[in-house]
Design a protein around this motif. Structure first.
Motif, PDB file in Angstrom:
ATOM      1  N   THR A  67      -8.782 -10.024  -0.574  1.00 18.78           N
ATOM      2  CA  THR A  67      -7.123  -8.987  -1.598  1.00 18.78           C
ATOM      3  C   THR A  67      -7.109  -8.094  -0.497  1.00 18.78           C
ATOM      4  OG1 THR A  67      -9.286  -8.557  -3.602  1.00 18.78           O
ATOM      5  CG2 THR A  67      -7.284  -7.060  -3.692  1.00 18.78           C
ATOM      6  N   VAL A  71      -2.621  -8.260  -0.344  1.00 17.25           N
ATOM      7  CA  VAL A  71      -1.567  -7.720  -0.628  1.00 17.25           C
ATOM      8  C   VAL A  71      -1.275  -7.330   0.430  1.00 17.25           C
ATOM      9  CG1 VAL A  71      -1.533  -4.975  -1.324  1.00 17.25           C
ATOM     10  CG2 VAL A  71      -2.988  -6.498  -2.253  1.00 17.25           C
ATOM     11  N   LEU A  74       2.961  -8.736  -0.129  1.00 14.77           N
ATOM     12  CA  LEU A  74       3.392  -8.721  -1.032  1.00 14.77           C
ATOM     13  C   LEU A  74       4.798  -7.811  -0.933  1.00 14.77           C
ATOM     14  CD1 LEU A  74       0.900  -7.353  -4.048  1.00 14.77           C
ATOM     15  CD2 LEU A  74       1.830 -10.228  -3.207  1.00 14.77           C
ATOM     16  N   GLN A  78       5.103  -3.918  -5.234  1.00 11.99           N
ATOM     17  CA  GLN A  78       3.578  -3.812  -5.424  1.00 11.99           C
ATOM     18  C   GLN A  78       2.716  -3.402  -4.110  1.00 11.99           C
ATOM     19  OE1 GLN A  78       6.841  -6.771  -5.885  1.00 11.99           O
ATOM     20  NE2 GLN A  78       7.031  -6.169  -8.434  1.00 11.99           N
ATOM     21  N   TRP A  83      -3.939  -0.390  -4.753  1.00  7.89           N
ATOM     22  CA  TRP A  83      -4.709  -1.227  -5.486  1.00  7.89           C
ATOM     23  C   TRP A  83      -6.523  -1.166  -5.409  1.00  7.89           C
ATOM     24  CZ3 TRP A  83      -3.363  -6.266  -7.545  1.00  7.89           C
ATOM     25  CH2 TRP A  83      -1.805  -5.789  -7.536  1.00  7.89           C
ATOM     26  N   ALA A  97      -6.240  -9.595 -12.774  1.00  6.09           N
ATOM     27  CA  ALA A  97      -5.547  -8.858 -11.991  1.00  6.09           C
ATOM     28  C   ALA A  97      -4.499  -8.191 -12.834  1.00  6.09           C
ATOM     29  CB  ALA A  97      -4.967  -9.371 -10.826  1.00  6.09           C
ATOM     30  N   GLY A 101      -2.340  -2.092  -9.872  1.00  4.72           N
ATOM     31  CA  GLY A 101      -3.181  -2.352  -8.938  1.00  4.72           C
ATOM     32  C   GLY A 101      -4.289  -2.518  -9.414  1.00  4.72           C
ATOM     33  N   VAL A 103      -8.067  -5.247  -9.377  1.00  3.36           N
ATOM     34  CA  VAL A 103      -8.301  -6.481  -9.459  1.00  3.36           C
ATOM     35  C   VAL A 103     -10.035  -6.205  -9.232  1.00  3.36           C
ATOM     36  CG1 VAL A 103      -9.170  -8.145  -7.405  1.00  3.36           C
ATOM     37  CG2 VAL A 103      -6.632  -7.565  -7.847  1.00  3.36           C
ATOM     38  N   ILE A 127      -3.077 -11.997  -8.793  1.00  7.44           N
ATOM     39  CA  ILE A 127      -2.286 -11.240  -8.347  1.00  7.44           C
ATOM     40  C   ILE A 127      -0.539 -11.344  -9.288  1.00  7.44           C
ATOM     41  CG2 ILE A 127      -0.827 -10.280  -6.795  1.00  7.44           C
ATOM     42  CD1 ILE A 127      -3.439  -9.417  -5.602  1.00  7.44           C
TER      43      ILE A 127
END
Length: 265
Positions: A67, A71, A74, A78, A83, A97, A101, A103, A127
Motif C-alpha cells: 500500500t 500511495v 498518488l 491523496q 492512510w 479502499a 484514506g 485500506v 484505490i
C-alpha cells in the motif's frame, strides 16, 4: 403517452445536477462533499473492525508495504492523507479502499494474490475507486434516481394516469438493470484501468493483474449473467486489462528505470 412526458420532466430535473469528469475523462455526477464522504469512510472502517478480527505481524507489514508503495505515487492531495491499513481475518477473498484514506484486505485474498505484484493489482484497483470518486458518484446517482422516480410517481398520481403502479414497477426494474447495475460495472472497469496505471507507476509488474484474474477464475464459482451483475465477468475484465497493458508496461519500465523497485515480503 402522457406518462412519458412526466418521465422526461423527472429526468431533466436530475440532469441539472453538477457534473465533472473522472480521471479517465468519463462524465460523472457528484452531489456529496468530500468531507462528508471521508466521515462516512471513517465510520465504515470502524464498523468493519468491529465485525471482524484483525491480523498483525508479517501479514499486516506485507500489505502495508504494498500500500505504501502505491500511495507514494498518488497526487499530493491523496498521498498526504493519513492512510490506515488493516488486514482482516476472513476467508472471503476481498479488499476495499474508502474515502478518507482507508485500506482493508482480507486474509482470504492473500491465498489468491500469491505475490506482491498480484496484491498490488488489487490494492491499486481499490484505490482507483477512491481516486475516481466512485462512492460519491454511486451515492449521487442513487439519490438522483430516487428523486426522478419520486417526481414521476407524484406526477402520475396527481394526473390520475391509469396503471401508474405498474408503470412505476416497470421503471424500477429499468432503473436497476438499466442504470444502477451497468453503472457499477463501469466503475469496476474504470478502477481496473486506473489500478493498472497505479501499480505500474509504483514499479509493480502490471502483467500480474492478468495472473490474478486467472487465479480468481480458478477458485471462484459460477457467475450470474453479466447484465445482471454489478461486476464485469472475469473474461471481460481480463480483456480490458489486456487492452491497456502496453501503456502500463511502458509506465512500468519507466518506474523501474527511476529506481522504483518494490520489495514487499
Amino acid at each position: 403517452m402522457r406518462w412519458m412526458h412526466y418521465l422526461a420532466v423527472g429526468a431533466l430535473g436530475v440532469s441539472l445536477a453538477a457534473c465533472t469528469t473522472s480521471p479517465t475523462g468519463r462524465s460523472q455526477m457528484l452531489l456529496m462533499s468530500e468531507n462528508d464522504l471521508s466521515q462516512m469512510g471513517a465510520q465504515a472502517f470502524s464498523q468493519y473492525q468491529q465485525q471482524l478480527p484483525t491480523a498483525g505481524g508479517a501479514q499486516l507489514n506485507y500489505v502495508q508495504c504494498v500500500t505504501n508503495d502505491i500511495v507514494a505515487i498518488l497526487p499530493p492531495e491523496q498521498r498526504d492523507q493519513n492512510w490506515q491499513v488493516k488486514v482482516f481475518e476472513s476467508e472471503e477473498a476481498n479488499a476495499f479502499a474508502l474515502p478518507g484514506g482507508y485500506v482493508g484486505v482480507n486474509t482470504g485474498l492473500l491465498e489468491i494474490a500469491t505475490n506482491q505484484d498480484q496484491l498490488a493489482s488489487v490494492i491499486g484497483h481499490e484505490i482507483g475507486h477512491v481516486l475516481a470518486h466512485h462512492a460519491n458518484e454511486r451515492a449521487s446517482t442513487q439519490s438522483a434516481t430516487q428523486l426522478g422516480m419520486s417526481v414521476v410517481g407524484t406526477a402520475l398520481g396527481a394526473n390520475g394516469v391509469a396503471g401508474s403502479d405498474q408503470i412505476m414497477a416497470a421503471l424500477g426494474m429499468g432503473a436497476q438493470y438499466g442504470i444502477q447495475l451497468p453503472f457499477s460495472r463501469s466503475h469496476e472497469s474504470e478502477a481496473d484501468k486506473i489500478g493498472l496505471q497505479l501499480m505500474a507507476e509504483a514499479g509493480f509488474d502490471p502483467r500480474a493483474s492478468i495472473e490474478l484474474w486467472h487465479n480468481m477464475n480458478a477458485t471462484g464459482g459460477g457467475q450470474p449473467p453479466e447484465w445482471m451483475s454489478t461486476h464485469p465477468s472475469h473474461g471481460h475484465r481480463i480483456d480490458g486489462l489486456q487492452a491497456n497493458m502496453d501503456a502500463a508496461l511502458a509506465q512500468y519500465q519507466q518506474a523501474r528505470q527511476a529506481g522504483r523497485r518494490p520489495n514487499c515480503q
